[in-house]
Design a protein around this motif. Structure first.
Motif, short mmCIF file in Angstrom:
data_model
loop_
_atom_site.label_atom_id
_atom_site.label_comp_id
_atom_site.label_asym_id
_atom_site.label_seq_id
_atom_site.Cartn_x
_atom_site.Cartn_y
_atom_site.Cartn_z
N ALA A 73 -3.20 2.69 -5.44
CA ALA A 73 -2.31 2.74 -4.36
C ALA A 73 -2.13 1.40 -3.67
O ALA A 73 -1.17 1.09 -2.81
CB ALA A 73 -2.81 3.58 -3.23
N ILE A 74 -2.83 0.40 -4.12
CA ILE A 74 -2.97 -0.91 -3.64
C ILE A 74 -2.47 -1.90 -4.68
O ILE A 74 -3.08 -2.05 -5.76
CB ILE A 74 -4.46 -1.48 -3.18
CG1 ILE A 74 -4.96 -0.34 -2.15
CG2 ILE A 74 -4.45 -2.73 -2.52
CD1 ILE A 74 -6.37 -0.31 -1.92
N VAL B 209 -6.79 6.12 4.41
CA VAL B 209 -6.89 4.97 5.09
C VAL B 209 -5.65 4.31 5.62
O VAL B 209 -4.69 4.55 5.05
CB VAL B 209 -7.57 3.74 4.09
CG1 VAL B 209 -9.04 4.30 3.86
CG2 VAL B 209 -6.84 3.47 3.00
N CYS C 294 -9.66 0.93 -6.19
CA CYS C 294 -8.72 2.24 -5.81
C CYS C 294 -8.37 3.14 -7.00
O CYS C 294 -7.85 2.61 -8.22
CB CYS C 294 -7.63 1.85 -5.25
SG CYS C 294 -6.31 3.19 -4.69
N PRO C 295 -9.02 4.36 -7.25
CA PRO C 295 -8.55 5.16 -8.32
C PRO C 295 -7.19 5.64 -8.75
O PRO C 295 -6.95 6.11 -9.78
CB PRO C 295 -9.69 6.64 -7.87
CG PRO C 295 -9.52 6.36 -6.63
CD PRO C 295 -9.77 5.06 -6.10
N VAL C 296 -6.41 5.40 -7.67
CA VAL C 296 -5.07 6.04 -7.76
C VAL C 296 -4.00 4.91 -7.96
O VAL C 296 -2.87 4.92 -7.87
CB VAL C 296 -4.74 6.91 -6.95
CG1 VAL C 296 -5.54 8.34 -7.00
CG2 VAL C 296 -4.78 6.60 -5.31
N PHE D 211 0.81 -1.12 0.08
CA PHE D 211 0.11 0.06 -0.14
C PHE D 211 0.83 1.06 0.00
O PHE D 211 1.70 1.45 1.18
CB PHE D 211 -0.94 -0.02 1.31
CG PHE D 211 -1.62 1.29 1.37
CD1 PHE D 211 -2.47 1.97 0.57
CD2 PHE D 211 -1.82 1.61 2.80
CE1 PHE D 211 -3.03 2.85 0.65
CE2 PHE D 211 -2.54 3.01 2.93
CZ PHE D 211 -3.32 3.43 1.90
N CYS E 47 -2.62 7.59 -1.78
CA CYS E 47 -3.84 7.51 -1.13
C CYS E 47 -4.56 9.01 -1.22
O CYS E 47 -3.99 9.89 -0.63
CB CYS E 47 -3.92 6.88 0.25
SG CYS E 47 -5.63 6.95 0.83
N ILE E 48 -5.62 8.99 -1.90
CA ILE E 48 -6.55 10.43 -1.88
C ILE E 48 -7.86 10.29 -0.90
O ILE E 48 -8.56 11.27 -0.79
CB ILE E 48 -6.84 10.82 -3.15
CG1 ILE E 48 -7.67 9.83 -3.95
CG2 ILE E 48 -5.66 11.16 -3.96
CD1 ILE E 48 -8.29 10.17 -5.13
N GLY E 49 -7.81 9.25 -0.16
CA GLY E 49 -8.97 8.97 0.82
C GLY E 49 -10.21 8.97 0.11
O GLY E 49 -11.47 9.63 0.60
N ALA E 50 -10.25 8.37 -1.12
CA ALA E 50 -11.53 8.06 -1.72
C ALA E 50 -12.42 7.02 -1.14
O ALA E 50 -13.85 6.90 -1.34
CB ALA E 50 -11.28 7.67 -3.22
N LEU E 51 -11.65 6.25 -0.33
CA LEU E 51 -12.57 5.28 0.61
C LEU E 51 -13.27 3.91 -0.06
O LEU E 51 -14.16 3.43 0.33
CB LEU E 51 -13.41 5.88 1.57
CG LEU E 51 -12.84 6.93 2.70
CD1 LEU E 51 -13.99 7.68 3.30
CD2 LEU E 51 -11.84 6.35 3.34
N ALA E 52 -12.94 3.85 -1.33
CA ALA E 52 -13.55 2.86 -2.21
C ALA E 52 -13.21 1.44 -1.57
O ALA E 52 -13.91 0.49 -1.35
CB ALA E 52 -13.11 2.92 -3.75
N CYS E 53 -11.77 1.49 -1.10
CA CYS E 53 -11.31 0.09 -0.57
C CYS E 53 -11.90 0.22 0.68
O CYS E 53 -12.41 -1.43 0.89
CB CYS E 53 -9.85 0.36 -0.35
SG CYS E 53 -9.50 1.77 0.59
#
Ligand code: SF4
Length: 82
Positions: A72-73, A35, A68-70, A8, A13-19
Motif C-alpha cells: 500500500a506504500i 493507519v 507492508c504486506p499489501v 499511500f 491497507c489491512i491494518g497490519a501495522l507493520a509500518c
C-alpha cells in the motif's frame, strides 16, 4: 538534497501495522484500525494520500514500504527539475 514522494493507497491497507512498528511518527494507527500517513494530502486523481519527505526521512519510510504486506506504500524519488 533529494526529496521523495510517498504515496499511500489507504484502500489497500489491512491494518497490519507493520509500518507503524518501524515508523510510528509517519504511520500512526487510526481509529478505524488502519493507519494514516501523517500530514499527507489526498490526491483526488490517484485516490492516494501523498507526502513529500526529505532524504533524512527516507530510510524509515523505505522500511515501511518494504514491510507492508499489501504494497500500500510506494516511495519514489523526485527529480531535481520537478
Ligand atoms: S503495513 Fe501496510 S497494511 Fe499494514 S498498516 Fe501499514 S500500510 Fe496498512
Amino acid at each position: 538534497m533529494a526529496k521523495y514522494r510517498i504515496e499511500f493507497d489507504r484502500e489497500l491497507c489491512i491494518g497490519a501495522l507493520a509500518c507503524t512498528a518501524v515508523a510510528e511518527k509517519f504511520w500512526p494507527r487510526a481509529d478505524d484500525g488502519k493507519v494514516d500517513l501523517a500530514n499527507a494530502a489526498y490526491n483526488e486523481e490517484t485516490k492516494k494520500w501523498e507526502l513529500i519527505i526529505d532524504e533524512e526521512d527516507f530510510a524509515v519510510n523505505k522500511e515501511a514500504e518494504e514491510v507492508c504486506p499489501v504494497l500500500a506504500i510506494k516511495i519514489t524519488k523526485i527529480e531535481n527539475n520537478e
